[in-house]
Scaffold this motif. Structure first.
Motif, PDB file in Angstrom:
ATOM      1  N   ALA A  89      12.155   2.637   3.631  1.00 22.25           N
ATOM      2  CA  ALA A  89      11.579   1.115   3.592  1.00 22.25           C
ATOM      3  C   ALA A  89      10.449   1.350   2.624  1.00 22.25           C
ATOM      4  CB  ALA A  89      11.212   0.673   5.019  1.00 22.25           C
ATOM      5  N   ARG A  90      10.239  -0.103   2.090  1.00 19.56           N
ATOM      6  CA  ARG A  90       8.815  -0.052   1.082  1.00 19.56           C
ATOM      7  C   ARG A  90       7.984  -1.333   1.603  1.00 19.56           C
ATOM      8  NH1 ARG A  90       9.850  -0.235  -5.230  1.00 19.56           N
ATOM      9  NH2 ARG A  90       9.953   2.076  -4.504  1.00 19.56           N
ATOM     10  N   ARG A  91       6.719  -0.840   1.926  1.00 16.90           N
ATOM     11  CA  ARG A  91       5.945  -1.746   2.712  1.00 16.90           C
ATOM     12  C   ARG A  91       4.645  -1.781   1.909  1.00 16.90           C
ATOM     13  NH1 ARG A  91       6.860  -1.023   8.782  1.00 16.90           N
ATOM     14  NH2 ARG A  91       4.984  -2.271   9.093  1.00 16.90           N
ATOM     15  N   LYS A  92       3.862  -2.929   1.853  1.00 18.47           N
ATOM     16  CA  LYS A  92       2.686  -2.916   1.151  1.00 18.47           C
ATOM     17  C   LYS A  92       1.326  -3.038   2.106  1.00 18.47           C
ATOM     18  CE  LYS A  92       2.729  -6.028  -2.338  1.00 18.47           C
ATOM     19  NZ  LYS A  92       2.320  -6.657  -3.406  1.00 18.47           N
ATOM     20  N   PHE A  93       0.513  -2.509   2.101  1.00 16.98           N
ATOM     21  CA  PHE A  93      -0.829  -2.376   2.742  1.00 16.98           C
ATOM     22  C   PHE A  93      -2.066  -2.629   2.066  1.00 16.98           C
ATOM     23  CE2 PHE A  93       2.522  -0.194   4.920  1.00 16.98           C
ATOM     24  CZ  PHE A  93       2.531  -0.951   6.321  1.00 16.98           C
ATOM     25  N   LEU A  94      -3.265  -3.224   2.775  1.00 23.13           N
ATOM     26  CA  LEU A  94      -4.522  -3.461   2.274  1.00 23.13           C
ATOM     27  C   LEU A  94      -5.482  -2.500   3.211  1.00 23.13           C
ATOM     28  CD1 LEU A  94      -6.987  -4.375   0.652  1.00 23.13           C
ATOM     29  CD2 LEU A  94      -6.927  -6.528   2.327  1.00 23.13           C
ATOM     30  N   ARG A 110      -3.915  -0.612  -6.368  1.00 21.58           N
ATOM     31  CA  ARG A 110      -5.463  -1.085  -6.717  1.00 21.58           C
ATOM     32  C   ARG A 110      -6.321  -0.398  -5.712  1.00 21.58           C
ATOM     33  NH1 ARG A 110      -5.797  -7.377  -7.265  1.00 21.58           N
ATOM     34  NH2 ARG A 110      -4.047  -7.092  -8.568  1.00 21.58           N
ATOM     35  N   ALA A 111      -7.365   0.075  -6.381  1.00 20.24           N
ATOM     36  CA  ALA A 111      -8.595   0.636  -5.319  1.00 20.24           C
ATOM     37  C   ALA A 111      -9.745   0.155  -5.800  1.00 20.24           C
ATOM     38  CB  ALA A 111      -8.200   1.981  -5.564  1.00 20.24           C
ATOM     39  N   SER A 112     -10.823   0.001  -5.071  1.00 17.69           N
ATOM     40  CA  SER A 112     -12.230  -0.384  -5.326  1.00 17.69           C
ATOM     41  C   SER A 112     -12.998   0.354  -4.073  1.00 17.69           C
ATOM     42  CB  SER A 112     -12.343  -1.835  -5.327  1.00 17.69           C
ATOM     43  OG  SER A 112     -13.674  -2.008  -5.410  1.00 17.69           O
ATOM     44  N   ILE A 113     -13.357   1.490  -4.483  1.00 22.66           N
ATOM     45  CA  ILE A 113     -13.948   2.275  -3.213  1.00 22.66           C
ATOM     46  C   ILE A 113     -15.311   2.936  -4.234  1.00 22.66           C
ATOM     47  CG2 ILE A 113     -13.781   4.275  -1.701  1.00 22.66           C
ATOM     48  CD1 ILE A 113     -10.927   3.758  -1.620  1.00 22.66           C
ATOM     49  N   ASN A 114     -16.357   2.854  -3.368  1.00 27.48           N
ATOM     50  CA  ASN A 114     -17.427   3.629  -3.674  1.00 27.48           C
ATOM     51  C   ASN A 114     -18.203   4.315  -2.220  1.00 27.48           C
ATOM     52  OD1 ASN A 114     -19.274   1.616  -2.359  1.00 27.48           O
ATOM     53  ND2 ASN A 114     -19.178   0.700  -4.564  1.00 27.48           N
ATOM     54  N   GLY A 128     -14.966   0.401   0.924  1.00 24.29           N
ATOM     55  CA  GLY A 128     -14.072  -0.025  -0.265  1.00 24.29           C
ATOM     56  C   GLY A 128     -12.644  -0.585   0.335  1.00 24.29           C
ATOM     57  N   LYS A 129     -11.911  -0.955  -0.760  1.00 30.07           N
ATOM     58  CA  LYS A 129     -10.639  -1.448  -0.512  1.00 30.07           C
ATOM     59  C   LYS A 129      -9.523  -0.597  -1.268  1.00 30.07           C
ATOM     60  CE  LYS A 129     -12.262  -5.448  -1.213  1.00 30.07           C
ATOM     61  NZ  LYS A 129     -12.574  -6.834  -1.217  1.00 30.07           N
ATOM     62  N   MET A 130      -8.398  -0.717  -0.645  1.00 32.38           N
ATOM     63  CA  MET A 130      -7.120   0.186  -1.727  1.00 32.38           C
ATOM     64  C   MET A 130      -6.021  -0.656  -1.157  1.00 32.38           C
ATOM     65  SD  MET A 130      -5.523   3.848  -1.103  1.00 32.38           S
ATOM     66  CE  MET A 130      -7.285   4.874  -1.677  1.00 32.38           C
ATOM     67  N   VAL A 131      -5.082  -1.207  -2.145  1.00 37.62           N
ATOM     68  CA  VAL A 131      -3.847  -1.699  -1.949  1.00 37.62           C
ATOM     69  C   VAL A 131      -3.008  -0.482  -2.228  1.00 37.62           C
ATOM     70  CG1 VAL A 131      -2.190  -3.210  -2.564  1.00 37.62           C
ATOM     71  CG2 VAL A 131      -4.554  -4.022  -2.640  1.00 37.62           C
ATOM     72  N   ILE A 132      -1.996  -0.378  -1.166  1.00 31.27           N
ATOM     73  CA  ILE A 132      -0.997   0.706  -1.579  1.00 31.27           C
ATOM     74  C   ILE A 132       0.625   0.174  -1.056  1.00 31.27           C
ATOM     75  CG2 ILE A 132      -2.267   2.912  -1.224  1.00 31.27           C
ATOM     76  CD1 ILE A 132      -1.349   3.005   1.666  1.00 31.27           C
ATOM     77  N   GLU A 133       1.489   0.591  -1.842  1.00 31.16           N
ATOM     78  CA  GLU A 133       2.785   0.534  -1.507  1.00 31.16           C
ATOM     79  C   GLU A 133       3.292   1.855  -0.978  1.00 31.16           C
ATOM     80  OE1 GLU A 133       5.430  -2.367  -3.918  1.00 31.16           O
ATOM     81  OE2 GLU A 133       5.544  -0.165  -4.905  1.00 31.16           O
TER      82      GLU A 133
END
Ligand code: SF4
Ligand code: SF4
Length: 133
Positions: free
Chosen positions: A2-7, A35-39, A43-48
């Motif tokens: 399966a393929r799923r996307k998460f924040l 997409r990732a925005s972490i310090n 922060g936040k990361m979007v992963i599939e």
């Protein structure tokens, strides 16, 4: 498979955790960081994530036990331009700044390319202009 996307949302105390490595090593998942925005303040990361459904569920539960806030993302969110009243309610809600306000006309633009389909604007939009497709 399966393929799923998460924040994923990270607090400052867990930004240094190698989460994608652990998803591969301990759960056999194939994560793709979109997409990732972490310090050091968080922060936040979007992963599939590709993998067996049970292993994806186990991997995300593991992240939650580590203190990562996990939110599954939808497929696609669109704006019905005819319904939008440019009220601005969605602008501060969107976690990736997909909306912007023209200071001259006060019209609200929607940048679909930035949208990660978190769905947060759908309930917030008074005339239901934001819709899951
Ligand atoms: S909340 Fe809905 S109506 Fe208001 S600006 Fe955003 S999309 Fe348009
Ligand atoms: S679904 Fe709405 S709130 Fe979420 S990223 Fe897309 S435009 Fe922003």
């Amino acid at each position: 498979m399966a393929r799923r996307k998460f924040l994923l949302r990270f607090r400052p105390n867990i930004v240094s955790e190698p989460v994608t490595y652990l998803l591969v090593k301990d759960f056999g998942l194939i994560p793709n960081v979109l997409r990732a925005s972490i310090n050091d303040r968080g922060g936040k990361m979007v992963i599939e994530v590709d993998g067996k459904p049970s292993e994806i569920a186990a991997g995300m539960s593991f992240l939650e036990t580590k203190g990562v806030e996990v939110q599954e993302l939808m497929e696609c969110v669109e704006r019905d331009e005819g319904r939008c009243t440019h009220c601005g309610m969605c602008v501060s809600i969107c976690p990736v700044e997909a909306f912007s306000v023209d200071k001259g006309t006060w019209k609200v633009s929607f940048d679909k390319e930035r949208c990660i389909a978190c769905g947060m604007c759908i309930n917030a939009c008074p005339p239901k202009a934001m819709q899951l497709m």
